[in-house]
Design an enzyme around this catalytic site. Sequence first.
Site, PDB file in Angstrom:
ATOM      1  N   LYS A 275       1.174  11.479 -10.314  1.00 48.55           N
ATOM      2  CA  LYS A 275       0.266  10.621 -11.078  1.00 48.55           C
ATOM      3  C   LYS A 275       1.025   9.362 -11.479  1.00 48.55           C
ATOM      4  O   LYS A 275       2.133   9.455 -12.026  1.00 48.55           O
ATOM      5  CB  LYS A 275      -0.236  11.344 -12.336  1.00 48.55           C
ATOM      6  CG  LYS A 275      -1.345  12.332 -12.053  1.00 48.55           C
ATOM      7  CD  LYS A 275      -1.931  12.884 -13.350  1.00 48.55           C
ATOM      8  CE  LYS A 275      -3.074  13.842 -13.066  1.00 48.55           C
ATOM      9  NZ  LYS A 275      -3.578  14.491 -14.295  1.00 48.55           N
TER      10      LYS A 275
ATOM     11  N   GLU B 173      -6.548  17.307  -8.831  1.00 49.14           N
ATOM     12  CA  GLU B 173      -7.278  17.852  -9.983  1.00 49.14           C
ATOM     13  C   GLU B 173      -8.759  18.077  -9.667  1.00 49.14           C
ATOM     14  O   GLU B 173      -9.639  17.724 -10.437  1.00 49.14           O
ATOM     15  CB  GLU B 173      -7.102  16.913 -11.189  1.00 49.14           C
ATOM     16  CG  GLU B 173      -7.137  17.649 -12.508  1.00 49.14           C
ATOM     17  CD  GLU B 173      -6.533  16.867 -13.658  1.00 49.14           C
ATOM     18  OE1 GLU B 173      -5.691  15.973 -13.429  1.00 49.14           O
ATOM     19  OE2 GLU B 173      -6.889  17.171 -14.793  1.00 49.14           O
TER      20      GLU B 173
ATOM     21  N   HIS C  57      -4.442  15.210 -27.451  1.00 49.42           N
ATOM     22  CA  HIS C  57      -4.682  13.766 -27.305  1.00 49.42           C
ATOM     23  C   HIS C  57      -5.414  13.222 -28.528  1.00 49.42           C
ATOM     24  O   HIS C  57      -5.142  12.106 -28.978  1.00 49.42           O
ATOM     25  CB  HIS C  57      -5.508  13.480 -26.054  1.00 49.42           C
ATOM     26  CG  HIS C  57      -4.706  13.557 -24.786  1.00 49.42           C
ATOM     27  ND1 HIS C  57      -5.248  13.986 -23.581  1.00 49.42           N
ATOM     28  CD2 HIS C  57      -3.407  13.262 -24.524  1.00 49.42           C
ATOM     29  CE1 HIS C  57      -4.306  13.945 -22.643  1.00 49.42           C
ATOM     30  NE2 HIS C  57      -3.188  13.524 -23.193  1.00 49.42           N
TER      31      HIS C  57
ATOM     32  N   HIS D 177      -4.182  19.893 -24.593  1.00 54.05           N
ATOM     33  CA  HIS D 177      -4.223  18.432 -24.580  1.00 54.05           C
ATOM     34  C   HIS D 177      -5.554  17.853 -25.074  1.00 54.05           C
ATOM     35  O   HIS D 177      -5.600  16.687 -25.430  1.00 54.05           O
ATOM     36  CB  HIS D 177      -3.934  17.895 -23.175  1.00 54.05           C
ATOM     37  CG  HIS D 177      -2.467  17.931 -22.817  1.00 54.05           C
ATOM     38  ND1 HIS D 177      -1.729  19.094 -22.812  1.00 54.05           N
ATOM     39  CD2 HIS D 177      -1.603  16.943 -22.450  1.00 54.05           C
ATOM     40  CE1 HIS D 177      -0.483  18.815 -22.452  1.00 54.05           C
ATOM     41  NE2 HIS D 177      -0.376  17.530 -22.241  1.00 54.05           N
TER      42      HIS D 177
ATOM     43  N   GLU E 282       5.974  20.592 -23.896  1.00 52.50           N
ATOM     44  CA  GLU E 282       5.367  20.810 -22.571  1.00 52.50           C
ATOM     45  C   GLU E 282       5.975  22.043 -21.901  1.00 52.50           C
ATOM     46  O   GLU E 282       5.304  22.736 -21.135  1.00 52.50           O
ATOM     47  CB  GLU E 282       5.558  19.577 -21.677  1.00 52.50           C
ATOM     48  CG  GLU E 282       4.758  18.349 -22.111  1.00 52.50           C
ATOM     49  CD  GLU E 282       3.271  18.415 -21.766  1.00 52.50           C
ATOM     50  OE1 GLU E 282       2.817  19.419 -21.190  1.00 52.50           O
ATOM     51  OE2 GLU E 282       2.561  17.450 -22.107  1.00 52.50           O
TER      52      GLU E 282
ATOM     53  N   HIS F 172       4.291  12.944 -28.215  1.00 53.33           N
ATOM     54  CA  HIS F 172       3.365  13.664 -27.330  1.00 53.33           C
ATOM     55  C   HIS F 172       3.546  15.179 -27.432  1.00 53.33           C
ATOM     56  O   HIS F 172       2.573  15.925 -27.600  1.00 53.33           O
ATOM     57  CB  HIS F 172       3.568  13.193 -25.881  1.00 53.33           C
ATOM     58  CG  HIS F 172       2.633  13.863 -24.929  1.00 53.33           C
ATOM     59  ND1 HIS F 172       1.269  13.642 -24.941  1.00 53.33           N
ATOM     60  CD2 HIS F 172       2.855  14.792 -23.958  1.00 53.33           C
ATOM     61  CE1 HIS F 172       0.699  14.391 -24.009  1.00 53.33           C
ATOM     62  NE2 HIS F 172       1.637  15.096 -23.398  1.00 53.33           N
TER      63      HIS F 172
ATOM     64  N   ASN G 250      -3.424  20.663 -18.698  1.00 55.43           N
ATOM     65  CA  ASN G 250      -3.971  20.036 -19.909  1.00 55.43           C
ATOM     66  C   ASN G 250      -4.149  21.037 -21.045  1.00 55.43           C
ATOM     67  O   ASN G 250      -4.811  20.733 -22.039  1.00 55.43           O
ATOM     68  CB  ASN G 250      -5.331  19.391 -19.597  1.00 55.43           C
ATOM     69  CG  ASN G 250      -5.160  18.104 -18.829  1.00 55.43           C
ATOM     70  OD1 ASN G 250      -4.069  17.518 -18.813  1.00 55.43           O
ATOM     71  ND2 ASN G 250      -6.209  17.671 -18.175  1.00 55.43           N
TER      72      ASN G 250
ATOM     73  N   LYS H  11       4.898  23.528 -12.779  1.00 52.54           N
ATOM     74  CA  LYS H  11       4.141  22.319 -12.426  1.00 52.54           C
ATOM     75  C   LYS H  11       4.071  22.159 -10.905  1.00 52.54           C
ATOM     76  O   LYS H  11       3.032  21.783 -10.358  1.00 52.54           O
ATOM     77  CB  LYS H  11       4.749  21.076 -13.078  1.00 52.54           C
ATOM     78  CG  LYS H  11       3.935  19.834 -12.728  1.00 52.54           C
ATOM     79  CD  LYS H  11       3.880  18.774 -13.765  1.00 52.54           C
ATOM     80  CE  LYS H  11       2.908  17.675 -13.325  1.00 52.54           C
ATOM     81  NZ  LYS H  11       2.832  16.557 -14.217  1.00 52.54           N
TER      82      LYS H  11
ATOM     83  N   ARG I  93       0.821  -1.233   0.000  1.00 56.65           N
ATOM     84  CA  ARG I  93       0.000   0.000   0.000  1.00 56.65           C
ATOM     85  C   ARG I  93       0.845   1.269   0.000  1.00 56.65           C
ATOM     86  O   ARG I  93       0.404   2.321   0.450  1.00 56.65           O
ATOM     87  CB  ARG I  93      -0.965   0.016   1.183  1.00 56.65           C
ATOM     88  CG  ARG I  93      -1.959  -1.126   1.138  1.00 56.65           C
ATOM     89  CD  ARG I  93      -3.114  -0.911   2.093  1.00 56.65           C
ATOM     90  NE  ARG I  93      -3.977  -2.072   2.056  1.00 56.65           N
ATOM     91  CZ  ARG I  93      -3.793  -3.148   2.814  1.00 56.65           C
ATOM     92  NH1 ARG I  93      -2.796  -3.190   3.676  1.00 56.65           N
ATOM     93  NH2 ARG I  93      -4.601  -4.165   2.714  1.00 56.65           N
TER      94      ARG I  93
ATOM     95  N   ARG J 144      -5.223  22.071 -11.362  1.00 52.38           N
ATOM     96  CA  ARG J 144      -4.283  21.199 -12.073  1.00 52.38           C
ATOM     97  C   ARG J 144      -4.669  20.995 -13.537  1.00 52.38           C
ATOM     98  O   ARG J 144      -3.827  20.718 -14.385  1.00 52.38           O
ATOM     99  CB  ARG J 144      -4.194  19.849 -11.353  1.00 52.38           C
ATOM    100  CG  ARG J 144      -3.138  18.943 -11.972  1.00 52.38           C
ATOM    101  CD  ARG J 144      -2.832  17.736 -11.109  1.00 52.38           C
ATOM    102  NE  ARG J 144      -1.775  16.947 -11.730  1.00 52.38           N
ATOM    103  CZ  ARG J 144      -0.966  16.129 -11.076  1.00 52.38           C
ATOM    104  NH1 ARG J 144      -1.085  15.978  -9.781  1.00 52.38           N
ATOM    105  NH2 ARG J 144      -0.027  15.451 -11.724  1.00 52.38           N
TER     106      ARG J 144
HETATM  107  N1  GLY Z   1       0.484  15.812 -17.091  1.00 57.19           N
HETATM  108  C1  GLY Z   1      -0.613  16.444 -16.487  1.00 57.19           C
HETATM  109  C2  GLY Z   1      -0.635  16.334 -15.008  1.00 57.19           C
HETATM  110  O1  GLY Z   1       0.315  15.887 -14.425  1.00 57.19           O
HETATM  111  O2  GLY Z   1      -1.625  16.670 -14.402  1.00 57.19           O
END
Ligand code: GLY
Length: 363
Positions: free
Chosen positions: A140, A232, A253, A249, A182, A265, A246, A222, A118, A242
Amino acid sequence: MADPAVIRVATDAAYDVMVGSGLLGTLPDLLGPEVQRVAIILPDDLWGPASAVGDVLSSYDVVGLPVPPGEDAKTAEIASGCWEALGDAGFTRTDAVVAVGGGATTDLAGFVAATWLRGVRVVHVPTTLLGMVDAAIGGKTGINTRAGKNLVGSFHEPAGVLCDLDLLATLPAAELRSGLGEVVKCGFVADPEILTLVEEHGVPDPRSPVLRDLVERAVRVKADVVAGDLRERGGEAGRPGREVLNYGHTMGHAVERASGYGLRHGEAVAVGCVYVAELARAAGILADDVADRHRTAFTRVGLPTGWSGATYGDLRERMAVDKKSRGSSLRFVVLEDLARPRILTDPAEEHLRAAYDVMAGGA
Ligand code: GLY
């Protein structure tokens, strides 16, 4: 060697991102004093960084976990192989995972670390520009399924991130440019000085102070965003939180998938940013000079500013599917000005179409 920049990601489980050259020797500091056993997860074709990291960690009980390069590593099968290896090694809560590689590797390793017992410590050592400024920061983690990318995962923040710019010296030029996609995005949504730097210098040498400045600036953008909205859920006073990351994106995407991932990307993000700037211009939200600047900045770093490989209908459908996870509405992060992002929900069909026409015409 200049001192490394240490950028704090001030979430509840705060951690540092170190940016500089010759930093691998500081890896034990990020692991912390309790760790005895370390599992190194890394692509099986990454020989140079692998042996350098192995040397630095020679005083630990090291378990090497080579995985396939790129997205092929992000499967349940590979994650399961890592769990079995950790079990065989008797990996405990005080042991740690070190991820060495690009964004796909750090996504997988973060997921393995999040789920083993965990949650155990993970330190990321990104070896690509995209990994340094995006994937390795923000917690993430995830793997892919047949239905799509990153559909299984969790938030699991690293204990630290070590961005050693020396690792970029052998990065293919196209990968460096993709990472700059990015970085330039961060310039538009939060730090316009990034735009001035790329407009002046184009694609910087990986060992130059300019690249270091760009990485530091993008990491700070970031880090600030993630500290304000890790999960988010949205920012204050209706601001995007957050989700601002995007920017570009939604269409990015869509073109990435429509190209069968033939577009990298960062290339898809560049096209997506130009699209959403045109959308904001068509909707009367964004002034001409800022919309035009998207083309200038992305062109300066050798990224595409248009793409005509799919019809409007195809991309419109893909964007709608992408956003179904947020309900039925089509959402875009748009700019009102440089560094002034907001959400635009369900724009007029004529504006969506007009922006596509410019994007496809500019291919
Ligand atoms: N790559 C977008 C984020 O980390 O939220």
